[in-house]
Enzyme design. Structure first.
Site, mmCIF file in Angstrom:
data_model
loop_
_atom_site.group_PDB
_atom_site.id
_atom_site.type_symbol
_atom_site.label_atom_id
_atom_site.label_comp_id
_atom_site.label_asym_id
_atom_site.label_seq_id
_atom_site.Cartn_x
_atom_site.Cartn_y
_atom_site.Cartn_z
ATOM 1 N N ASP A 89 0.874 -1.170 0.000
ATOM 2 C CA ASP A 89 0.000 0.000 0.000
ATOM 3 C C ASP A 89 0.909 1.216 0.000
ATOM 4 O O ASP A 89 1.536 1.538 1.005
ATOM 5 C CB ASP A 89 -0.897 -0.035 1.247
ATOM 6 C CG ASP A 89 -1.709 1.243 1.424
ATOM 7 O OD1 ASP A 89 -1.665 2.105 0.523
ATOM 8 O OD2 ASP A 89 -2.382 1.364 2.462
ATOM 9 N N GLU A 137 -7.357 0.661 -4.389
ATOM 10 C CA GLU A 137 -7.342 0.602 -2.925
ATOM 11 C C GLU A 137 -8.669 0.143 -2.317
ATOM 12 O O GLU A 137 -8.673 -0.763 -1.484
ATOM 13 C CB GLU A 137 -6.894 1.959 -2.355
ATOM 14 C CG GLU A 137 -5.388 2.146 -2.543
ATOM 15 C CD GLU A 137 -4.936 3.595 -2.518
ATOM 16 O OE1 GLU A 137 -5.740 4.458 -2.134
ATOM 17 O OE2 GLU A 137 -3.773 3.841 -2.875
ATOM 18 N N LYS A 171 2.731 11.347 -3.466
ATOM 19 C CA LYS A 171 1.684 10.684 -4.242
ATOM 20 C C LYS A 171 0.779 11.689 -4.954
ATOM 21 O O LYS A 171 0.251 11.416 -6.016
ATOM 22 C CB LYS A 171 0.860 9.810 -3.294
ATOM 23 C CG LYS A 171 -0.077 8.847 -3.982
ATOM 24 C CD LYS A 171 -0.667 7.913 -2.943
ATOM 25 C CE LYS A 171 -1.715 6.990 -3.513
ATOM 26 N NZ LYS A 171 -2.235 6.098 -2.456
ATOM 27 N N ASP A 204 -13.189 5.261 1.066
ATOM 28 C CA ASP A 204 -11.748 5.275 1.349
ATOM 29 C C ASP A 204 -11.227 6.710 1.337
ATOM 30 O O ASP A 204 -11.043 7.299 0.276
ATOM 31 C CB ASP A 204 -11.043 4.414 0.285
ATOM 32 C CG ASP A 204 -9.525 4.386 0.449
ATOM 33 O OD1 ASP A 204 -9.006 5.042 1.367
ATOM 34 O OD2 ASP A 204 -8.860 3.698 -0.343
#
Lengths: 619, 102, 205
Positions: free
Chosen positions: A12, A176, A73, A202
Site C-alpha cells: 500500500d 485501494e 503521491k 476510502d
C-alpha cells in the site's frame, strides 16, 4: 508457501504512510518484525548525497525542512498547472520539467538537485521492499501495488515507472477500495454478509475513493467507482493551518509563514490538533517557531474543526450520490459500508457516512492496514497460492480521443470491467498521407479541456492511398492493471502501423533507464552514508527513551547496571562522530542489550512506544 | 423565420435550426442543440456556413464536408448528418410553405 | 438461426463458450467476428434470464481471467486477456435490455435494408419540447416537478423496453417479416432520445 512459488507481496503506497503485507501460514498480515513498527512514513529527506526514507526522514521535517519531502503521491502523473493549489501548501520546491512533468527541487542555490515524483516514490518503495525482505528473510521481486481507484492512466503509469526504478515488478495494480473489500470479504472471522452490495469509502491522506462492489460467491465485482485524487486528510490539515495563521496574525500581524520551517511546524501542529480532536471536544496547542523566536499557543474546539472540514465531507458525499446513480442503486440496496483510510477515524466523517447510508459502517479491520492486507491476499492469488476468489475491477474514467473542435469522443466508457478491448477506425484527410496524429484523453466530460491528456499517438507507415481510403483500425486495450496500450493495423493492406507513444506527465523508457543507471552508480556510497544517518538517529531516539525512563531505572536497576549504561552511552556518542556505520551499529546493539531490562519493564515499554507515537492519523 | 427540427437516433441528440430567409438568401441562422460536443460543434459550424448563402447553395452542404472540417471520427459522423438534415429540413419547410402561400 | 454445439479443438468435448474448453482447460482459436452468443454460450434468442447470464459470466471469468495466468507463459497470458475482454464486452452488452435488443437486431438485420432512423409520429417534436421543459425545471430547481418528470420518463422508458420481447417472439415465428425488425428499430431509436433526457436529470439521494 511452497518452494516453487515465488512470493508476491502486497504494498500500500500511501500519501502519508506505506506498508506491505503477505499471506503467512497463519493468514494474511502486515509485514513487520515484532516491536518494529511496520509502517514506513512516505517521507524522504535529502542528506546531500542520498535519501533517508521513512521514520528517520519524518523526524527531519522540523530540523531540515527544505530537504524533506512528503505527499509525493499527490504529484504523481500531474502537471504543475493541475497542482497549483497543492504546491502553495508544500514546504519544498516544485518546478516544471519537460512534457509537463514536475520535479522536486532540492537546494537553495545552484547547482540544484531535481527529482521526478517517480524517482522519489521509488525511494519509498525501495525502503518498503528492503524492510519486507529483512522481515521475511527472503528477497522480494514482485508486488501487488495499490492505487486509488480514481487514478487515471497517467497516474498509474507514473506509479508503474516508480516500481521499475525501485526494481520491483508490478504483478498487478489493484484499486485501494477493492483491496480493502477483499480483505473484508475474505476474512473468515468476520460476519460480513457474503453476498450483496458493499460500499467502500476510502479517505486517505491525499486521495478519496468510493467504490460499490457486488459480492457473490467469492467474486468481487466492482460495479462503479468515483473519487477525487486531490482530496484527503492533507486538506483537513491545511484548513487548520489556515486558521492557525489567521489567529497568529491577530497577535503578530507581521508574521510570515512561507519558509519551509514554518510550513512544517504549522502542518505538524495541524496534524496534532486533528488527531486530538478525534478523542476530545477541544485541545490545547502550542507552536514554537524557534528560528523566528516566536511562539504561540491556544485552544482548538471540535465544533470549529468540524465546520472547517464540513464542505470537504460534503464533497465526498456528492461522490457517493454520483456512484450510486452510476450503479443504478438506491441507498436502501446497500448491504454493507466499509471504511478505509486514516481519515475515516475522524468522528465527523463517520457520523456523516452513517447518516448518509443509514447504517453504522464497518471499521473492525484496522483502517490503516486493510488495503495492504487485501493487496497481500491478491498477491497470494497471483502467485498461485489460491484460486478460489476473483476480483473484477473497472476502469474509473472513460478513455477516448480528441476530435477537432476540442470535443472528446469516448472509446471505452468509464466503469467498464477490465480487461477490455475496443477498436476504432481512422482514415486520412489528404491524398498519400502516411501518418495520423491521435491525441488520447481520459475523463467523463464532453470537452477535452475538461479531460486529461494522456499522450499523443502517431500512426506511421500507412501505405500511400487516396484520402479517405485507408482504414486504420486502432485497438485500445486496457489490461487487468487498468493500464492502456494502443496498437494499429491498416486493414486494406494488412500492414501494421507503427505507434509511437509520447506520454504526457510521464517518463520515457530512456529516462527510466537513465535514472536506474544513476541510482546504481551512487548506490554503494549512499548506502553507508544512509546507514550512518539512520543509526545516528536511532541512537538519538534511544538516548531520549533512556532519559525519559531513568526514574524507573533508578528503582529497578542496580548501580553497576546504571553505570554500565552510562558508559556505553558515551561509547555510542563517540561512534556517532565517526564514519563507520557498522561500528556504530555494534555499539548500539550493546546498549540495546544493557537497557533490555528497562524496555521489558511495563513503564519503560510504554515510553519506548511513545517514541513511535508519531505514527500519523493519515495513511 | 423557418424551422428545421431533426434528431440523430444513433445517440438521441436533437437539433432545432432557425433560418431567416430574405428573399432567397439565409440572412441569419440560429440553432439549439441538445447533444454531445460533436453535435454542438457540427450545428455551430453549419450555422456559420449557411449565413448569407443562397438557399440552393445552402441545400448543397454535405455532412462529409462538416465531418471533414471537424475531423469527426467514424463514431461521430452521425453528428454531421444531424446538421445536414437540419438545414435540409428547414429549407424544405420554407419551400413547401411558399408553395402553399402561392 | 440454429444453435450449433461446437467441439473443443483439443479434446473434442462439447463447448459451452467458444472461447475456452471447460473440460480440458484449453483456449480455443476463434475468428474475430465471433458473436456474443457464441462467447457466452447461449442460443441466439432475446430472452436471457439475468441469473443465468450472471452465473455464466461468473463461471467463465473464474477460468479465463488473467489473474489465474499470472505465472503462465506470455502467449497464454495474452489469450486469457483477449478472452476476458471478449467476455466482458459480451456480458456488458447483454446485461442491459436495450443493448441486448440492439445487438440482436443488428444480427438479424444483416443484409436487410432497414431504415435506421424511424421514429413514432410526432416523437421528435415532443422530445425537443421535453428537453426545453427540462431546461426550465433545472433552472428553477423545482425538485418536486423535476422528480415528477423523472418518474414519467422512467415509466415511458420501461414501457419501450417491454416492447422488445414480444416483437422478437413474433419474428421467430415470421422470420421473413422485416416489418417486425423495423418496428424494433423504431423503439430502439425512441429509447435513445428518452435516455438522453434521463441522463440530464441530476442524481438525488
Amino acid at each position: 508457501m511452497n518452494n516453487k512459488m515465488k512470493r508476491i507481496i502486497g504494498i500500500d503506497l500511501g500519501t502519508t504512510n506505506s506498508l506491505s503485507a503477505t499471506v503467512f501460514d497463519e493468514g494474511p498480515e502486515v509485514i513487520g518484525t515484532d516491536g518494529d513498527f511496520s509502517v514506513t512514513p512516505s517521507v524522504l529527506s535529502w542528506t546531500g548525497s542520498g535519501w533517508l526514507v521513512g521514520q528517520e526522514a519524518r523526524e527531519r521535517r522540523i530540523t531540515n525542512p527544505e530537504n524533506t519531502v512528503y505527499s509525493i503521491k499527490r504529484l504523481m502523473g500531474r502537471s504543475l498547472d493541475e497542482l497549483s493549489e497543492t504546491v502553495q501548501d508544500l514546504p519544498y520546491q516544485i518546478v516544471e520539467a519537460q512534457r509537463q512533468l514536475v520535479k522536486v527541487r532540492i537546494g537553495e542555490s545552484k547547482p540544484y538537485k531535481e527529482f521526478t515524483p517517480q524517482e522519489l516514490s521509488a525511494e519509498i518503495l525501495k525502503k518498503v521492499k528492503q524492510r519486507a525482505e529483512e522481515a521475511l528473510g527472503e528477497s522480494v521481486e514482485k508486488a501487488v501495488i495499490t492505487v486509488p481507484a480514481y487514478f487515471d492512466d497517467a497516474q498509474r503509469q507514473a506509479t508503474r515507472d516508480a516500481c521499475r526504478i525501485a526494481g520491483l515488478e508490478v504483478a498487478r495494480f489493484i484499486n485501494e477500495p477493492t483491496a480493502a473489500a477483499i480483505a473484508y470479504g475474505l476474512d473468515e472471522k468476520r460476519d460480513l454478509q457474503k453476498d450483496g452490495h458493499v460500499v467502500v469509502y476510502d479517505l486517505g491522506g491525499g486521495t478519496f475513493d468510493i467504490s460499490i462492489l457486488k459480492l457473490s460467491g467469492k467474486i468481487f465485482k466492482v460495479v462503479a467507482t468515483h473519487g477525487n485524487t486531490q482530496l484527503g486528510g492533507d486538506d483537513f490539515d491545511q484548513v487548520v493551518v489556515e486558521t492557525l495563521k489567521d489567529r497568529i496574525h491577530q497577535e503578530h500581524p507581521e508574521a510570515e509563514f512561507d519558509d519551509p520551517e514554518s510550513k512544517h511546524i504549522l502542518k505538524k501542529t495541524a496534524e496534532f490538533i486533528k488527531i486530538k480532536l478525534s478523542f476530545s471536544p477541544e485541545t490545547d496547542y502550542s507552536l514554537d517557531f524557534s528560528k523566528k523566536s516566536m511562539s504561540f499557543s491556544g485552544v482548538f474546539k471540535l465544533e470549529e474543526f468540524e465546520s472547517l472540514i464540513a464542505p470537504m465531507i460534503e464533497q465526498t458525499l456528492e461522490s457517493c450520490r454520483h456512484v450510486l446513480r452510476e450503479a443504478n442503486l438506491s441507498v436502501k440496496k446497500i448491504d454493507e459500508v466499509v471504511l478505509v483510510g486514516g481519515s475515516t477515524v475522524i468522528p465527523a466523517v463517520r457520523k456523516q457516512i452513517e447518516s448518509f447510508f443509514g447504517r453504522p459502517p464497518h471499521v473492525a479491520i484496522d483502517p490503516y492496514k486493510v488495503v495492504a492486507i487485501g493487496a497481500g491476499i491478491q498477491g497470494h492469488l497471483l502467485a498461485g497460492g489460491r484460486r478460489d476468489f476473483l476480483l473484477l475491477d473497472v476502469i474509473p474514467l472513460a478513455l477516448g480521443i480528441e476530435t477537432l473542435g476540442g470535443t472528446f469522443s469516448k472509446i471505452i466508457t468509464g466503469n467498464t470491467t477490465i480487461p477490455i478491448e475496443e477498436s476504432e477506425t481512422f482514415t486520412t484527410n489528404v491524398d498519400n498521407q502516411t501518418s495520423i496524429d491521435v491525441n488520447i484523453f481520459q475523463g467523463e466530460r464532453e470537452l477535452i479541456k475538461d479531460c486529461r491528456a494522456l499522450g499523443q499517438f502517431k500512426l506511421r507507415g500507412i501505405p500511400p492511398m487516396k484520402a479517405g481510403l485507408p482504414l486504420v483500425e486502432v485497438m485500445f486495450r486496457v489490461d487487468a492493471n487498468g493500464i492502456l496500450t494502443v496498437s494499429a493495423i491498416e486493414k486494406r493492406s494488412g500492414k501494421k502501423a507503427e505507434i509511437e507513444v509520447i506520454p504526457f506527465h510521464g517518463l520515457t523508457q530512456f529516462e527510466i533507464e537513465r535514472i536506474m543507471e544513476d541510482s546504481f552508480e551512487h548506490a554503494v556510497d549512499d548506502f553507508n552514508e544512509r546507514q550512518l544517518i539512520e543509526f545516528r538517529q536511532t541512537a538519538e531516539r534511544v538516548f531520549r527513551g533512556i532519559e525519559q525512563c531513568w526514574d524507573v531505572a533508578e528503582n529497578d536497576l542496580s548501580e553497576t547496571s546504571r553505570d554500565e549504561i552510562q558508559k556505553q552511552m558515551d561509547v555510542v556518542r563517540q561512534s556517532m562522530k565517526g564514519q563507520d556505520s557498522q561500528a556504530l551499529k555494534t555499539q548500539l546493539d550493546v546498549l540495546g542489550d544493557l537497557t533490555r531490562p528497562l524496555a521489558d519493564n511495563s513503564m519503560g515499554r510504554s515510553i519506548l512506544s511513545e517514541l513511535q507515537d508519531d505514527a500519523n492519523l493519515n495513511q | 423565420m423557418e424551422l428545421g427540427l431533426v434528431g440523430a437516433p444513433e445517440c438521441g441528440d436533437v437539433m432545432k435550426l432557425q433560418i431567416q430567409v430574405n428573399p432567397e438568401t439565409n440572412e441569419d441562422a440560429k440553432f439549439k442543440t441538445y447533444g454531445c460536443g460533436s453535435a454542438i460543434a457540427s450545428s455551430s459550424l453549419l450555422t456559420e456556413w449557411v449565413k448569407g448563402r443562397h438557399l440552393d447553395d445552402a441545400e448543397q452542404i454535405k455532412n462529409t464536408e462538416i465531418a471533414e472540417e471537424l475531423a469527426l471520427p467514424p463514431v461521430k459522423i452521425h453528428c454531421s448528418v444531424l446538421a445536414e438534415d437540419a438545414i435540409k429540413a428547414a429549407i424544405h419547410n420554407y419551400k413547401s410553405r411558399k408553395k402553399i402561400d402561392v | 438461426m440454429t444453435f450449433e454445439q461446437p467441439a473443443c479443438q483439443k479434446c473434442e468435448s462439447t463447448l459451452i463458450s467458444h472461447l475456452f474448453c471447460l473440460s480440458c482447460n484449453a483456449f480455443q482459436t476463434v475468428p474475430p467476428e465471433i458473436d456474443y452468443f457464441e462467447v457466452l454460450g447461449f442460443p441466439v434468442c432475446f430472452e436471457i434470464n439475468s441469473e443465468d447470464l450472471e452465473e455464466r459470466y461468473k463461471s467463465l471469468s473464474l477460468v479465463l481471467h488473467p489473474d489465474f495466468f499470472a505465472a503462465a507463459p506470455e502467449e497464454e497470458k495474452r489469450l486469457s486477456e483477449k478472452a476476458s475482454a471478449m467476455l466482458n464486452t459480451a456480458y456488458n452488452s447483454f446485461r442491459g435490455t436495450t443493448s441486448r435488443a440492439g445487438y440482436l437486431l443488428s444480427l438479424f438485420s444483416k443484409g436487410k435494408n432497414l431504415n435506421e432512423r424511424t421514429l413514432p409520429d410526432g416523437f421528435l417534436q415532443e422530445m425537443f419540447f421535453l428537453q426545453e421543459s427540462l431546461d426550465e425545471l433545472l433552472e428553477s430547481s423545482d425538485s418536486s416537478a423535476l422528480n415528477k418528470m423523472n418518474e414519467d420518463l422512467r415509466t415511458r422508458h420501461k414501457e419501450i423496453e417491454s416492447y422488445y420481447a414480444p416483437l422478437f417472439k413474433n419474428f421467430k415465428d415470421l422470420p421473413e417479416d422485416s416489418d417486425i425488425l423495423q418496428q424494433l428499430q423504431t423503439h430502439l431509436n425512441a429509447e435513445r432520445y428518452l435516455r438522453r433526457l434521463l441522463d440530464r436529470i441530476p442524481a438525488t439521494d
